[in-house]
Design an enzyme around this catalytic site. Structure first.
Site, PDB file in Angstrom:
ATOM      1  N   ASP A 149       0.704  -1.403   0.021  1.00  0.00           N
ATOM      2  CA  ASP A 149      -0.155  -0.145  -0.109  1.00  0.00           C
ATOM      3  C   ASP A 149       1.204   0.879  -0.107  1.00  0.00           C
ATOM      4  O   ASP A 149       2.217   1.133   0.358  1.00  0.00           O
ATOM      5  CB  ASP A 149      -1.005   0.342   1.465  1.00  0.00           C
ATOM      6  N   GLU A 191       0.893   5.671   0.649  1.00  0.00           N
ATOM      7  CA  GLU A 191       0.333   7.065   1.404  1.00  0.00           C
ATOM      8  C   GLU A 191       0.792   8.177   0.249  1.00  0.00           C
ATOM      9  O   GLU A 191       2.439   8.628  -0.329  1.00  0.00           O
ATOM     10  CB  GLU A 191       0.633   7.662   2.756  1.00  0.00           C
ATOM     11  N   HIS A 251      -4.634   4.394   7.149  1.00  0.00           N
ATOM     12  CA  HIS A 251      -3.793   5.077   6.921  1.00  0.00           C
ATOM     13  C   HIS A 251      -2.554   5.429   7.107  1.00  0.00           C
ATOM     14  O   HIS A 251      -1.904   6.283   7.439  1.00  0.00           O
ATOM     15  CB  HIS A 251      -4.294   6.458   6.916  1.00  0.00           C
ATOM     16  N   ASP A 308      -2.291  -0.411   6.242  1.00  0.00           N
ATOM     17  CA  ASP A 308      -3.476  -1.014   4.987  1.00  0.00           C
ATOM     18  C   ASP A 308      -2.690  -2.436   4.888  1.00  0.00           C
ATOM     19  O   ASP A 308      -3.199  -2.572   4.437  1.00  0.00           O
ATOM     20  CB  ASP A 308      -3.136   0.363   4.244  1.00  0.00           C
TER      21      ASP A 308
END
Length: 716
Positions: free
Chosen positions: A530, A532, A671, A676
């Site tokens: 994942d 950000e 987050h 995640d």
């Protein structure tokens, strides 16, 4: 969510029916009325056609909205209940369906919940029996894990394909040191399911296995093979390979590698051989010169000037020979001084061991006073105890001391160790002589002196006397062990009490000739990742701020094999996104750029299938940076968003939180990229048995089902 076909049909059915009814009424009127009557009717309705059509449209829209609501409330309920029931049947007992829809649907749900409760009781009883039956096996696994953790040698167990099944903490540290690449994100050579051939040449291991098999055929009880190899990072490893057999007389199932890094030993031996050869050759030349000079100087006919020159040659060669012997002795002493590494040891344990040794060696009374139990020392306990025993022996033998005490206290950033006694003191000259004298313990002489031991520890040593208490003591200042770094609370939440560094189920796997698409989902290895980011538009200049990834191997989430790295986006971070992920400019300042991070992530994900939630979003960010980073993420990709829509087309939401709630996965650390990724991995593991139930068993079938999903058209 995009409406499904039944939903469209329910919404459009009223309009179609009204249109059909209007057409039928018009046809009937046209067939039954006279031409004059039709003209009169048209004269009446003609000017009002628009109003009538608008009325029909409003009625059709109202009926369509009501039918769509009715479909969601009653028509779709059985499908949703069926999907959730499949989830509950594949998951842990204890969860129940929520009654929704009509009275009949609610009654059906109550009946199903009652059956689920009965199933949960039955399943709990079965699990209790299975748990009791497997308890002894788990105890053996626990003992093995504890034993492996305590071994000081690096141990790695592999199947015949070279896939790693087990390794201990020592091996993990050693392989981390072997890596030639910088440690970005936590990516490492070693991991369950990874190939050992990333470190060793396949042909070298195959040759060692062949040697072992030949010895097995000759009837050798415990065959093994050894080889020395160089890693890509330039390190030298001595490897011992031993077989793992399916049973005592069965075929090979794998092999055990026991590794020693001999780079430093090899360098020291090479240096020792070089010095020995150099001094031997120089000594041979000096001896030849001495022999020639001695033979000539005995000649009676030799004049005084020549004899003086020969005497000078003899003096120079003797001096040079003595200097070389001194250098060799100094090198030998230095080598012995650094032979043992410094290790952490609790101060109280060290004092107790030293007191026992002094008492046994010198038959005197001992006492440990003022010993701080919280102190940990970094020391070579063997040589330091030798020094204490030696000094205590000199005091007892030469001054008749009956009681020797040892004190240990903190002194700033060091530990203060005193060897004390009540009685006569020692002169400065005597203390210096003892400090520089070669130690003799247990009747054996050592090449080390007390000063050597102190210097080896980077410490300080002196003699002191307190006349008021009539006490004398030798004082050592020694290094303290490094303070343990505080554990990240996030890691504590993510990891189990004992990391699982083994998986014997992988003994059953073999390198398959089948394409990845034909392999079952349960046997594949996955990298779940994942990101950000600074925003939602990668093509408009948004950048990655953090990448997190974890691995799934043999159907298990490997929490200890994770990748987590902040990334310098080399641009500003919008305040609105900071409120979501909490990553501030100060946190990414000085972090590696995406060009440095992507190769490390690529290495971490090698030979695996990529998994992400809404993968199109994350992959777009990676694709835009692949050329700059010099890597290409061409692995197959599965998307939990698409798979959720495949499994549960009647569900209204397919966000990560909604899927996790539906599958009973706790959501923690949202987050953050790694948080995640871990939630996504747990969701994917829950999906695998559901996909198998739906007839989707291979990677190829999962990819094809994802392509047909209504959500597969998302792009960024």
């Amino acid at each position: 969510m995009k409406p499904e076909r039944p939903e469209w049909l329910a919404a459009l059915a009223p309009a179609a029916l009204l249109a059909l009814a209007a057409a039928l009424v018009a046809a009937m009127l046209a067939a039954t009325l006279e031409p004059a009557e039709r003209a009169a009717l048209w004269a009446l309705l003609g000017p009002r056609t628009t109003l009538l059509l608008l009325l029909l449209v409003v009625v059709a829209i109202g009926a369509g909205v009501w039918m769509r609501w009715a479909w969601h409330h009653w028509g779709a309920t059985p499908g949703r209940v069926a999907e959730l029931l499949q989830v509950l049947l594949a998951g842990a007992p204890g969860r129940e369906l929520e009654p929704r829809g009509s009275a009949g649907s609610r009654a059906l749900v109550e009946t199903v919940n009652r059956l689920l409760r009965e199933r949960a009781v039955w399943r709990t009883e079965v699990e209790a029996r299975v748990h009791e039956a497997s308890r002894l096996v788990e105890q053996e696994k626990g003992r093995l894990a504890a034993l492996m953790a305590e071994l000081t040698q690096s141990v790695v167990v592999c199947n015949l394909d070279g896939r790693i099944l087990l390794y201990n903490g020592r091996a993990r540290l050693q392989f981390r040191a072997l890596s030639p690449a910088p440690a970005i994100g936590g990516a490492e050579y070693l991991g369950i399911g990874r190939s050992i051939y990333a470190v060793f040449d396949r042909a070298l291991v195959a040759h060692a296995l062949e040697m072992v098999q030949q010895r097995l055929q000759r009837g050798v009880a415990h065959p093994s093979a050894q080889f020395v190899t160089a890693t890509r990072g330039g390190q030298l490893l001595r490897v011992q390979l031993a077989p793992v057999r399916e049973h005592e007389a069965g075929p090979l199932a794998g092999f055990v590698l026991m590794l020693d890094n001999i780079t430093r030993d090899f360098a020291e031996e090479s240096e020792r051989d070089r010095r020995l050869h150099e001094h031997t050759e120089a000594g041979r030349a000096s001896l030849a010169n001495l022999q020639a000079a001695v033979e000539l100087i005995d000649d009676p006919a030799l004049d005084e000037a020549t004899a003086a020159r020969l005497q000078g040659v003899i003096r120079d060669e003797v001096r040079a020979l003595g200097h070389r012997i001194g250098e060799l002795a100094h090198y030998t002493t230095e080598t012995m001084r650094t032979r043992w590494p410094l290790e952490d040891m609790q101060g109280a344990d060290f004092v107790a061991a030293a007191l026992r040794r002094i008492e046994a060696e010198h038959r005197c009374r001992t006492a440990g006073t003022e010993v701080d139990p919280a102190l940990w020392l970094k020391l070579d306990s063997f040589s330091l105890i030798q020094a204490l025993v030696f000094l205590a022996g000199r005091v007892v033998d030469e001054y008749g001391v009956k009681v020797v005490q040892i004190r240990l206290q903190r002194a700033g950033t060091r530990a203060q160790l005193d060897l004390a006694w009540i009685g006569p003191g020692v002169s400065t000259e005597t203390a210096v002589a003892w400090e520089t004298e070669a130690m003799r313990v247990d009747g054996e002489a050592s090449a080390l002196t007390v000063r050597d031991v102190v210097q080896r520890h980077g410490g300080t040593f002196w003699f002191e006397r307190e006349r008021v208490r009539a006490e004398a003591f030798f004082r050592f200042l020694l290094p303290l062990a490094d303070a343990a770094e505080p554990l990240d609370s996030g890691l504590l939440a993510r990891r189990e009490s004992r990391p699982e560094f083994y998986d014997f189920d992988l003994f059953q796997t073999r390198e398959m000739a089948l394409e990845l698409a034909e392999r079952t989902l349960a046997e594949l290895a996955y990298t779940v990742f994942d990101t950000e980011t600074t925003g939602l538009e990668p093509s408009a200049g948004d950048e990655i701020l953090q990448i997190g990834a974890t691995r799934i191997v043999a159907g298990k989430l490997r929490r200890h094999e994770s990748f987590e790295q902040l990334v310098d986006p080399q641009r500003s971070i919008p305040e609105r996104t900071i409120a979501i992920h909490g990553i501030t400019p100060a946190m990414v300042a000085g972090q590696p750029t995406i060009r440095e991070v992507l190769p490390a992530l690529h290495a971490f994900a090698q030979e695996t299938v990529l998994v992400a939630h809404n993968a199109a979003f994350d992959l777009r960010f990676l694709e835009l940076k692949e050329r700059a980073a010099g890597v290409r993420f061409d692995m197959p990709v599965l998307d939990t968003l698409l798979l959720s829509q495949v499994l549960h087309p009647n569900q209204e939401r397919h966000s990560l939180e909604a899927i996790a709630e539906r599958l009973g996965v706790p959501v923690l650390g949202r987050h953050t990229a790694l948080g995640d990724a871990i939630v996504t991995a747990e969701v994917f593991l829950k999906m695998i048995p559901l996909l198998q139930t739906a007839g989707i068993r291979t990677l190829g079938q999962a990819l094809e089902a994802s392509r047909r999903s209504a959500l597969a058209k998302l792009s960024y």
